[in-house]
Design a protein around this motif. Structure first.
Motif, PDB file in Angstrom:
ATOM      1  N   ARG A  56     -60.250 -16.887   5.824  1.00 11.37           N
ATOM      2  CA  ARG A  56     -60.043 -16.335   4.481  1.00 11.37           C
ATOM      3  C   ARG A  56     -58.561 -16.004   4.297  1.00 11.37           C
ATOM      4  NH1 ARG A  56     -63.189 -17.587   1.007  1.00 11.37           N
ATOM      5  NH2 ARG A  56     -64.965 -17.042   2.288  1.00 11.37           N
ATOM      6  N   PHE A  57     -58.006 -16.364   3.139  1.00  8.16           N
ATOM      7  CA  PHE A  57     -56.626 -16.010   2.810  1.00  8.16           C
ATOM      8  C   PHE A  57     -56.572 -14.617   2.201  1.00  8.16           C
ATOM      9  CE2 PHE A  57     -54.851 -20.284   3.249  1.00  8.16           C
ATOM     10  CZ  PHE A  57     -53.509 -20.006   3.507  1.00  8.16           C
ATOM     11  N   HIS A  58     -55.509 -13.881   2.527  1.00  8.03           N
ATOM     12  CA  HIS A  58     -55.233 -12.602   1.870  1.00  8.03           C
ATOM     13  C   HIS A  58     -54.821 -12.891   0.418  1.00  8.03           C
ATOM     14  CE1 HIS A  58     -53.059  -8.869   0.910  1.00  8.03           C
ATOM     15  NE2 HIS A  58     -53.782  -8.318   1.857  1.00  8.03           N
ATOM     16  N   PRO A  59     -55.099 -11.971  -0.528  1.00  6.43           N
ATOM     17  CA  PRO A  59     -54.736 -12.238  -1.933  1.00  6.43           C
ATOM     18  C   PRO A  59     -53.257 -12.561  -2.152  1.00  6.43           C
ATOM     19  CG  PRO A  59     -56.183 -10.327  -1.800  1.00  6.43           C
ATOM     20  CD  PRO A  59     -55.878 -10.716  -0.391  1.00  6.43           C
ATOM     21  N   ASN A  60     -52.368 -12.087  -1.243  1.00 11.77           N
ATOM     22  CA  ASN A  60     -50.946 -12.411  -1.453  1.00 11.77           C
ATOM     23  C   ASN A  60     -50.509 -13.680  -0.714  1.00 11.77           C
ATOM     24  OD1 ASN A  60     -50.377 -11.725   1.242  1.00 11.77           O
ATOM     25  ND2 ASN A  60     -49.697  -9.652   0.735  1.00 11.77           N
ATOM     26  N   SER A  61     -51.454 -14.373  -0.075  1.00  8.41           N
ATOM     27  CA  SER A  61     -51.216 -15.657   0.617  1.00  8.41           C
ATOM     28  C   SER A  61     -50.297 -15.565   1.827  1.00  8.41           C
ATOM     29  CB  SER A  61     -50.650 -16.714  -0.356  1.00  8.41           C
ATOM     30  OG  SER A  61     -51.607 -17.045  -1.320  1.00  8.41           O
ATOM     31  N   ASN A  62     -49.864 -14.347   2.203  1.00  7.95           N
ATOM     32  CA  ASN A  62     -48.968 -14.213   3.356  1.00  7.95           C
ATOM     33  C   ASN A  62     -49.730 -14.059   4.671  1.00  7.95           C
ATOM     34  OD1 ASN A  62     -45.716 -13.411   2.782  1.00  7.95           O
ATOM     35  ND2 ASN A  62     -47.084 -13.533   1.018  1.00  7.95           N
ATOM     36  N   TYR A  63     -51.032 -13.808   4.578  1.00  4.26           N
ATOM     37  CA  TYR A  63     -51.832 -13.583   5.788  1.00  4.26           C
ATOM     38  C   TYR A  63     -53.142 -14.363   5.714  1.00  4.26           C
ATOM     39  CZ  TYR A  63     -48.561  -9.765   6.450  1.00  4.26           C
ATOM     40  OH  TYR A  63     -47.408  -9.043   6.604  1.00  4.26           O
ATOM     41  N   VAL A  64     -53.659 -14.665   6.892  1.00  7.50           N
ATOM     42  CA  VAL A  64     -54.942 -15.355   7.003  1.00  7.50           C
ATOM     43  C   VAL A  64     -55.829 -14.545   7.943  1.00  7.50           C
ATOM     44  CG1 VAL A  64     -56.065 -17.368   8.022  1.00  7.50           C
ATOM     45  CG2 VAL A  64     -54.097 -17.681   6.546  1.00  7.50           C
ATOM     46  N   ALA A  65     -57.078 -14.312   7.554  1.00  4.10           N
ATOM     47  CA  ALA A  65     -58.037 -13.639   8.435  1.00  4.10           C
ATOM     48  C   ALA A  65     -58.995 -14.683   8.994  1.00  4.10           C
ATOM     49  CB  ALA A  65     -58.817 -12.577   7.673  1.00  4.10           C
ATOM     50  N   THR A  66     -59.314 -14.544  10.282  1.00 10.91           N
ATOM     51  CA  THR A  66     -60.274 -15.461  10.912  1.00 10.91           C
ATOM     52  C   THR A  66     -61.342 -14.648  11.635  1.00 10.91           C
ATOM     53  OG1 THR A  66     -58.873 -15.592  12.900  1.00 10.91           O
ATOM     54  CG2 THR A  66     -58.612 -17.332  11.263  1.00 10.91           C
ATOM     55  N   GLY A  67     -62.590 -15.084  11.497  1.00  6.28           N
ATOM     56  CA  GLY A  67     -63.694 -14.468  12.228  1.00  6.28           C
ATOM     57  C   GLY A  67     -64.192 -15.460  13.260  1.00  6.28           C
ATOM     58  N   PRO A 122     -59.687  -6.802  -3.820  1.00  7.36           N
ATOM     59  CA  PRO A 122     -58.702  -7.359  -4.758  1.00  7.36           C
ATOM     60  C   PRO A 122     -57.306  -6.740  -4.630  1.00  7.36           C
ATOM     61  CG  PRO A 122     -60.770  -6.928  -5.881  1.00  7.36           C
ATOM     62  CD  PRO A 122     -60.898  -6.341  -4.514  1.00  7.36           C
ATOM     63  N   ASN A 123     -57.228  -5.465  -4.197  1.00  6.92           N
ATOM     64  CA  ASN A 123     -55.902  -4.847  -4.053  1.00  6.92           C
ATOM     65  C   ASN A 123     -55.236  -5.181  -2.712  1.00  6.92           C
ATOM     66  OD1 ASN A 123     -57.263  -3.294  -2.193  1.00  6.92           O
ATOM     67  ND2 ASN A 123     -57.197  -1.398  -3.392  1.00  6.92           N
ATOM     68  N   GLY A 124     -55.936  -5.932  -1.841  1.00 12.13           N
ATOM     69  CA  GLY A 124     -55.337  -6.385  -0.586  1.00 12.13           C
ATOM     70  C   GLY A 124     -55.326  -5.368   0.534  1.00 12.13           C
ATOM     71  N   LYS A 125     -55.818  -4.134   0.282  1.00 15.09           N
ATOM     72  CA  LYS A 125     -55.727  -3.076   1.303  1.00 15.09           C
ATOM     73  C   LYS A 125     -56.837  -3.151   2.344  1.00 15.09           C
ATOM     74  CE  LYS A 125     -53.549   0.574  -1.456  1.00 15.09           C
ATOM     75  NZ  LYS A 125     -53.737   1.908  -2.032  1.00 15.09           N
ATOM     76  N   PHE A 126     -57.998  -3.664   1.958  1.00 14.43           N
ATOM     77  CA  PHE A 126     -59.170  -3.586   2.827  1.00 14.43           C
ATOM     78  C   PHE A 126     -59.771  -4.961   3.088  1.00 14.43           C
ATOM     79  CE2 PHE A 126     -58.981   0.317   0.222  1.00 14.43           C
ATOM     80  CZ  PHE A 126     -58.733   1.236   1.239  1.00 14.43           C
ATOM     81  N   LEU A 127     -60.512  -5.024   4.184  1.00 10.37           N
ATOM     82  CA  LEU A 127     -61.206  -6.260   4.554  1.00 10.37           C
ATOM     83  C   LEU A 127     -62.654  -5.905   4.881  1.00 10.37           C
ATOM     84  CD1 LEU A 127     -61.088  -9.307   5.459  1.00 10.37           C
ATOM     85  CD2 LEU A 127     -60.525  -8.476   7.733  1.00 10.37           C
ATOM     86  N   ALA A 128     -63.582  -6.709   4.401  1.00 13.01           N
ATOM     87  CA  ALA A 128     -64.999  -6.544   4.758  1.00 13.01           C
ATOM     88  C   ALA A 128     -65.419  -7.747   5.590  1.00 13.01           C
ATOM     89  CB  ALA A 128     -65.859  -6.459   3.498  1.00 13.01           C
ATOM     90  N   SER A 129     -66.270  -7.501   6.604  1.00 12.17           N
ATOM     91  CA  SER A 129     -66.726  -8.602   7.466  1.00 12.17           C
ATOM     92  C   SER A 129     -68.226  -8.485   7.688  1.00 12.17           C
ATOM     93  CB  SER A 129     -65.991  -8.561   8.810  1.00 12.17           C
ATOM     94  OG  SER A 129     -66.220  -7.318   9.461  1.00 12.17           O
ATOM     95  N   GLY A 130     -68.893  -9.643   7.776  1.00 12.08           N
ATOM     96  CA  GLY A 130     -70.334  -9.680   8.019  1.00 12.08           C
ATOM     97  C   GLY A 130     -70.632 -10.630   9.162  1.00 12.08           C
ATOM     98  N   ALA A 131     -71.690 -10.322   9.942  1.00 10.91           N
ATOM     99  CA  ALA A 131     -71.954 -11.109  11.149  1.00 10.91           C
ATOM    100  C   ALA A 131     -73.450 -11.257  11.375  1.00 10.91           C
ATOM    101  CB  ALA A 131     -71.299 -10.443  12.353  1.00 10.91           C
TER     102      ALA A 131
END
Length: 744
Positions: free
Chosen positions: A579-590, A624-633
């Motif tokens: 998943r890309f961060h809303p500002n496109s500077n970071y990528v999250a991987t699970g 949407p504000n880029g501060k938090f991340l939610a993850s499901g497993a």
């Protein structure tokens, strides 16, 4: 990242000796605290005195290995100079050769031994660089080196005695220390079992496994099942799970008081076998402060390599949003669409800001606009932004008293096997990836899908006409569905570009394909992954996209480059979602290693590691504000993370099966989760984030006390008849769309 070489790491151990006095006293909590391991507890002498004596034979062995390597490459002068400086006899190399042939099971053992020792010498300097390479799954040739660490002989009958002794000690300590010290059981159990198997004590290994298996936490059950199948030395070669245990140090976070208790016990008992395993295979991250409770430890543990080191989550992350370009709303459009023209434009401007676009002033936590090169806005993009702003004025403000309507798209008779779904941002198209290797695209508006005309027909069109974009489309090809053929295996990941011109698909065939939604043909096949590609995702700004697969790495691509721009390496198992961060500077991987990593697109470094899930991670969503991340497993839990502080801040329990989709509403007030239990659940995200005690974030121990308030945060549960939820999407007006394949 941990050191990955076989055998003990001398340089690190010597550094540990130097830090030993500060560990026992009130010294600063440096990075080396974790490896703060004194001499073998069997020696009664002080650590600093005892260690060099123990390390001397190993130094000589290392030196001989280097000499042998030089001799093999015919560097005889260097051999003589080094031998004279070290004061070794001339026949030392011959003795070394005899030793290796006597001990060997094959002529190449000496070379393997040399390479293992050489790798050991360079371990401390190159650990950070080498760890990702190993984790990438290309470590098969080094299996012998990796396994050689288990060749220490010990009396197998004493292993249960050692383990039992430690178990009795931990059960007898004060309650406040017991929970922390109990973390040692699992890694010790695994390494002792593997050592027995490697040294061909098959029956003893089986007895040891059966006796102590029940002591391990339930969330390691899957790992133990795989481990139980390793009953012979031959099984260990090339086994991925084993290499994970060997090549990454298991990280335990323990308070200084608890650590001192454990150390003192092992020194008094002269329990060398356990101490060796702790030194060699564990990284103990020591913190000053109160020991953690059982619930706090359970919340963070469960990953393949233990918890994340605190150092891993201290890098600065620019999680703010980029400044939006200034776009004037044309008044003539307003006149056509709106009745009260006078009021509309004035209302729109402030509304646009409240959506979170931060157009007036730069967010202090946002990255520089030019930190990574982003594509310039085309005229069509600007028109789309204007449409977005218009839709935003009609957006429903969601909250506990105002829940969204949900529209569910059920794929009926999907005998091809639906494996992935995505919606365009404007909710006009829906695409599905199928197990029969096809990608299908539907229009969910009255506007049908049309191809561009052939080149011959395009030459006849008047290019200056106002409706040229309409004229280039071929009405004969209009249909509600287009099928895209090209993959040679099931399609597992799918993603639309923000401008709706392209579609990405990733497949079991190891490729990512870029499809044109103008011609409905494949434009590029990106080849870089060696194994199935489980997921792919377009950047919110277009141009860049990320993919993750079975080869344990995620790759960053640009649409106009056929080679990846960045390779994000560090996970110990498959990268299952991206998943890309809303500002496109970071990528999250699970990943299947049960961790989430946040990567910096600029330099490819890992800036956050989140542990806490007890199963492979299949869903990620940024607020949407880029501060938090939610993850499901697959553990049926949704976890909430604060990106700036690098901490878990919430746990949402309620689902009864794997979670495959998460999505925040457009204003970030509601989090929707979709699961294989055939339900969509809505959670109060505002309350979950606002209830945080910010004082907890400054805690030096790096953990917060989680409230068990899932029921308070759950706003609604919506059952489908028999349709697992594969994808969720909020329209620009906050209508929730869900999709899945009906299972009769």
């Amino acid at each position: 990242m941990a050191a990955v070489q076989g055998g003990p790491v001398d340089a690190v151990e010597e550094k540990d000796i130097k830090t030993e006095p500060s560990n026992d006293g009130c010294g600063s909590n440096s990075t080396n605290d974790g490896r703060a391991a004194s001499a073998s507890p069997g020696s009664g002498a002080p650590a600093a005195g005892a260690k060099p004596a123990a390390a001397a034979p190993e130094d000589q062995q290392t030196l001989l290995a280097v000499l042998q390597f030089l001799k093999k490459n015919k560097l005889t002068e260097s051999v003589d100079i080094l031998r004279r400086e070290a004061g070794l006899p001339e026949d030392s190399l011959d003795l070394k050769g005899a030793d290796s042939s006597a001990a060997g099971s094959g002529g190449d053992l000496g070379a393997a031994d040399a390479s293992s020792l050489l790798s050991r010498v360079t371990a401390s300097s190159s650990a950070v660089v080498q760890a990702p390479t190993k984790a990438a799954g290309e470590d098969q040739p080094d299996v012998n080196v990796v396994l050689s660490a288990y060749s220490q002989q010990g009396d197998p009958k004493l292993y249960p005695v050692y383990y039992n002794g430690l178990k009795r000690f931990i059960e007898s300590v004060l309650d406040c220390h017991r929970a922390e010290l109990s973390q040692v059981f699992y890694p010790l159990f695994v390494h002792m079992y593997l050592e027995l198997v490697y040294n061909n004590y098959e029956s003893e290994a089986k007895a040891f496994f059966e006796k102590f298996r029940g002591d391990q936490e339930c969330y390691y059950e899957d790992d133990l099942r795989i481990l139980s199948s390793l009953s012979k030395r031959e099984h260990m070669r090339g086994n991925e799970t084993l290499l994970d245990f060997r090549t990454s140090k298991f990280v335990l976070r323990i308070s200084r008081d608890s650590y001192q208790l454990l150390k003192r016990h092992l020194q008094e008992r002269q329990n060398n076998q356990i101490w060796n395993i702790i030194q060699e295979h564990l990284y103990i991250d020591i913190f000053d402060g109160m020991p953690r409770s059982k619930s706090q430890i359970d919340a963070m543990s469960g990953s393949l390599a233990g918890e994340a080191k605190r150092e891993a989550n201290k890098a600065k992350v620019y999680y703010g949003l980029l400044k939006e370009p200034e776009i004037e709303l044309p008044l003539d459009d307003e006149d056509e669409e709106a009745e009260n023209e006078e009021g509309k434009p004035k209302k729109k401007k402030p509304k646009k800001d409240s959506v979170g676009s931060k157009s007036k002033k730069q967010d202090p936590n946002a990255p520089q606009q030019t930190r990574i090169p982003l594509p310039e806005l085309k005229d069509s993009d600007k028109l789309d932004k204007i449409m977005y702003m218009k839709e935003a004025t009609k957006r429903i403000r969601l909250g506990p008293e105002n829940l969204p309507s949900i529209c569910f798209y059920s794929f009926l008779n999907a005998y091809q096997g639906l494996t992935a779904v995505d919606f365009t941002d404007d909710s006009s198209l829906i695409a599905g990836g199928f197990a029969d290797s096809t990608v299908r695209v539907w229009s969910v508006t009255p506007k049908k899908l049309r191809k561009v005309k052939s080149a011959a027909d395009l030459n006849l069109i008047d290019k200056e006409s106002d409706d040229v974009l309409e004229r280039i489309m071929d009405e004969k090809t209009a249909s509600e569905l287009k099928i895209l053929y090209g993959h040679s295996g099931p399609v597992y990941g799918i993603s639309f570009s923000p401008d709706r011109n392209y579609l990405l698909s990733s497949s079991e065939d190891g490729t990512v394909r870029l499809w044109s939604l103008q011609t409905f043909t494949c434009l590029v096949g990106y080849k870089g992954h060696n194994y199935p590609v489980w997921d792919t995702h377009f950047s919110p700004h277009g141009y860049y996209f990320v993919s993750g697969g079975h080869d344990r790495v995620a790759r960053l691509w640009a649409t106009d480059h056929y080679q990846p721009l960045r390779i994000f390496s560090g996970h110990l198992a498959d990268v299952t979602c991206t998943r890309f961060h809303p500002n496109s500077n970071y990528v999250a991987t699970g990943s299947s290693d049960r961790t989430i990593r946040l990567w910096d697109v600029l330099n490819g470094s890992c800036v956050r590691i989140f542990t806490g899930h007890k199963g492979p991670i299949h869903a990620l969503a940024f607020s949407p504000n880029g501060k938090f991340l939610a993850s499901g497993a697959t553990d049926s839990r949704v976890l909430l993370w604060d990106i700036g502080h690098g901490l878990m801040i919430g746990e949402l329990k309620g689902h009864t099966d794997s979670i495959y989709s998460l999505r925040f509403s457009r204003d970030g007030e509601i989090l929707a989760s979709g699961s294989m239990d055939n339900t969509v659940r809505l959670w109060n995200a505002t309350k979950a984030f606002d209830d945080l005690e910010t004082d907890d974030f400054t805690a030096a121990t790096g953990h917060v006390h989680l409230q068990d308030n899932s029921q308070e945060l759950l706003l609604g549960t919506y059952m489908s008849k028999s349709t697992p939820v594969i994808n969720l999407h909020f329209t620009r007006r906050n209508l929730l769309l869900a999709a899945g394949s009906y299972n009769p």
